[in-house]
Scaffold this active site. Structure first.
Site, PDB file in Angstrom:
ATOM      1  N   HIS A 101      14.930  52.050  45.860  1.00  0.00           N
ATOM      2  CA  HIS A 101      16.097  51.169  46.263  1.00  0.00           C
ATOM      3  C   HIS A 101      17.369  51.330  45.269  1.00  0.00           C
ATOM      4  O   HIS A 101      18.345  50.452  44.677  1.00  0.00           O
ATOM      5  CB  HIS A 101      15.425  49.860  44.959  1.00  0.00           C
ATOM      6  CG  HIS A 101      14.282  49.628  44.885  1.00  0.00           C
ATOM      7  ND1 HIS A 101      13.302  48.181  45.920  1.00  0.00           N
ATOM      8  CD2 HIS A 101      13.081  49.715  44.983  1.00  0.00           C
ATOM      9  CE1 HIS A 101      12.065  48.399  45.723  1.00  0.00           C
ATOM     10  NE2 HIS A 101      12.053  49.619  45.129  1.00  0.00           N
ATOM     11  N   HIS A 122       9.122  54.113  46.778  1.00  0.00           N
ATOM     12  CA  HIS A 122       9.362  53.068  47.665  1.00  0.00           C
ATOM     13  C   HIS A 122      10.111  53.752  48.936  1.00  0.00           C
ATOM     14  O   HIS A 122      10.556  53.496  49.333  1.00  0.00           O
ATOM     15  CB  HIS A 122       9.602  51.825  48.035  1.00  0.00           C
ATOM     16  CG  HIS A 122       8.336  51.022  46.305  1.00  0.00           C
ATOM     17  ND1 HIS A 122       8.651  49.756  45.705  1.00  0.00           N
ATOM     18  CD2 HIS A 122       6.912  51.517  46.283  1.00  0.00           C
ATOM     19  CE1 HIS A 122       7.394  49.091  45.615  1.00  0.00           C
ATOM     20  NE2 HIS A 122       6.787  49.929  45.107  1.00  0.00           N
ATOM     21  N   ARG A 133      26.386  62.876  58.658  1.00  0.00           N
ATOM     22  CA  ARG A 133      27.297  63.316  57.874  1.00  0.00           C
ATOM     23  C   ARG A 133      26.758  62.505  56.267  1.00  0.00           C
ATOM     24  O   ARG A 133      27.745  63.692  55.707  1.00  0.00           O
ATOM     25  CB  ARG A 133      28.020  62.629  58.700  1.00  0.00           C
ATOM     26  CG  ARG A 133      28.394  63.050  60.222  1.00  0.00           C
ATOM     27  CD  ARG A 133      29.498  62.210  60.559  1.00  0.00           C
ATOM     28  NE  ARG A 133      30.045  62.895  61.860  1.00  0.00           N
ATOM     29  CZ  ARG A 133      30.799  63.933  62.856  1.00  0.00           C
ATOM     30  NH1 ARG A 133      30.899  65.134  61.575  1.00  0.00           N
ATOM     31  NH2 ARG A 133      30.996  64.128  63.755  1.00  0.00           N
ATOM     32  N   ASP A 154       1.359  51.232  54.708  1.00  0.00           N
ATOM     33  CA  ASP A 154       0.659  50.510  55.293  1.00  0.00           C
ATOM     34  C   ASP A 154       1.137  50.023  56.239  1.00  0.00           C
ATOM     35  O   ASP A 154       1.081  48.841  57.632  1.00  0.00           O
ATOM     36  CB  ASP A 154       0.978  48.855  54.355  1.00  0.00           C
ATOM     37  CG  ASP A 154       2.670  48.045  54.669  1.00  0.00           C
ATOM     38  OD1 ASP A 154       3.253  49.325  54.587  1.00  0.00           O
ATOM     39  OD2 ASP A 154       2.679  47.898  52.806  1.00  0.00           O
ATOM     40  N   ILE A 156       3.483  48.635  57.467  1.00  0.00           N
ATOM     41  CA  ILE A 156       5.168  47.653  57.923  1.00  0.00           C
ATOM     42  C   ILE A 156       5.911  47.671  56.798  1.00  0.00           C
ATOM     43  O   ILE A 156       6.917  47.892  57.612  1.00  0.00           O
ATOM     44  CB  ILE A 156       4.178  46.273  56.940  1.00  0.00           C
ATOM     45  CG1 ILE A 156       2.929  46.095  57.450  1.00  0.00           C
ATOM     46  CG2 ILE A 156       5.350  45.324  56.406  1.00  0.00           C
ATOM     47  CD1 ILE A 156       2.331  45.214  56.865  1.00  0.00           C
ATOM     48  N   HIS A 157       5.555  49.012  55.808  1.00  0.00           N
ATOM     49  CA  HIS A 157       7.008  49.105  55.357  1.00  0.00           C
ATOM     50  C   HIS A 157       7.793  50.045  55.562  1.00  0.00           C
ATOM     51  O   HIS A 157       8.976  50.732  56.094  1.00  0.00           O
ATOM     52  CB  HIS A 157       6.886  49.458  53.396  1.00  0.00           C
ATOM     53  CG  HIS A 157       6.709  48.751  52.878  1.00  0.00           C
ATOM     54  ND1 HIS A 157       5.144  48.085  52.470  1.00  0.00           N
ATOM     55  CD2 HIS A 157       7.229  47.776  52.280  1.00  0.00           C
ATOM     56  CE1 HIS A 157       5.739  46.800  52.240  1.00  0.00           C
ATOM     57  NE2 HIS A 157       6.931  47.137  51.176  1.00  0.00           N
ATOM     58  N   ASP A 180       2.642  47.693  47.356  1.00  0.00           N
ATOM     59  CA  ASP A 180       3.809  46.943  47.466  1.00  0.00           C
ATOM     60  C   ASP A 180       3.255  46.018  46.907  1.00  0.00           C
ATOM     61  O   ASP A 180       3.850  44.586  46.818  1.00  0.00           O
ATOM     62  CB  ASP A 180       4.422  46.016  48.863  1.00  0.00           C
ATOM     63  CG  ASP A 180       5.886  46.169  48.032  1.00  0.00           C
ATOM     64  OD1 ASP A 180       6.804  46.468  46.627  1.00  0.00           O
ATOM     65  OD2 ASP A 180       6.881  45.267  48.296  1.00  0.00           O
TER      66      ASP A 180
END
Length: 192
Positions: A101, A122, A133, A154, A156-157, A180
């Site tokens: 994150h 994640h 670059r 999943d 989705i992620h 998640d």
């Protein structure tokens, strides 16, 4: 025995909002989260009184001792000396040191890995995209054989092609599958 993972948050106290955001997210995923008790860089001026900062630093190392892993909060590519010390301490205790994150550039991610970070939380989610670059945190992790990728499979992620790419780059032994979802996901629990 409780199945919850215990995660201690580490990073500069100047990132109070990010600490609160990550603490909530990791808690809702079913983890027990240990965070800092005072944010000296965000107005908790008691931190800077005689002996208090040293006491809080010692207490934070004790919080790391209670954890299964640490999660490093890094905003604008900032990892200060205290955070580097926390990473090194966690590594000396054999803990997983997770990054994620983050908008980390390649150099900052490499510095975190050199300091002991061993996992990317994640993978691809809420982080700087890879670029030819400026490969960012993904480039640093993909080139390092010692860093594991935590992957949410999943569809989705992550697109299925990205999951296959991570597998080809890292191999099965360097991928940790995760979700998640919080612990109650998929149950008929309607009240706590």
């Amino acid at each position: 025995m409780n199945e919850c993972k215990v995660i201690t948050l580490c990073g500069s106290t100047r990132f109070k909002e990010q600490f609160i955001e990550i603490q909530k997210k990791l808690t809702l995923e079913g983890n027990i989260v240990i965070s800092v008790g005072a944010f000296g860089h965000c107005g908790d001026n008691e931190v800077w009184t005689d002996g208090t900062k040293a006491m809080l630093d010692r207490m934070h190392l004790a919080k790391i001792d209670l954890a299964d892993e640490i999660f490093v909060i890094n905003v604008d590519n900032y990892i200060g000396d205290s955070t580097r010390n926390e990473i090194e301490y966690a590594k000396s205790k054999g803990l997983v040191v997770s990054m994620g994150h983050t908008d980390s550039d390649y150099e900052t991610a490499t510095a975190a890995i050199d300091a002991g970070a061993t996992q990317l939380t994640h993978t691809f989610n809420a982080m700087r995209p890879i670029n030819h670059r400026e490969p960012g945190i993904l480039g640093a992790v993909f080139e390092n054989d010692d860093v594991k990728c935590e992957v949410i499979c999943d569809y989705i992620h992550l697109h299925p092609a990205i999951i296959k790419m991570i597998y080809k780059i890292k191999g099965a032994d360097k991928i940790n599958l995760t979700s998640d979802a919080m612990r109650a996901a998929g149950t008929d629990v309607t009240e706590s």
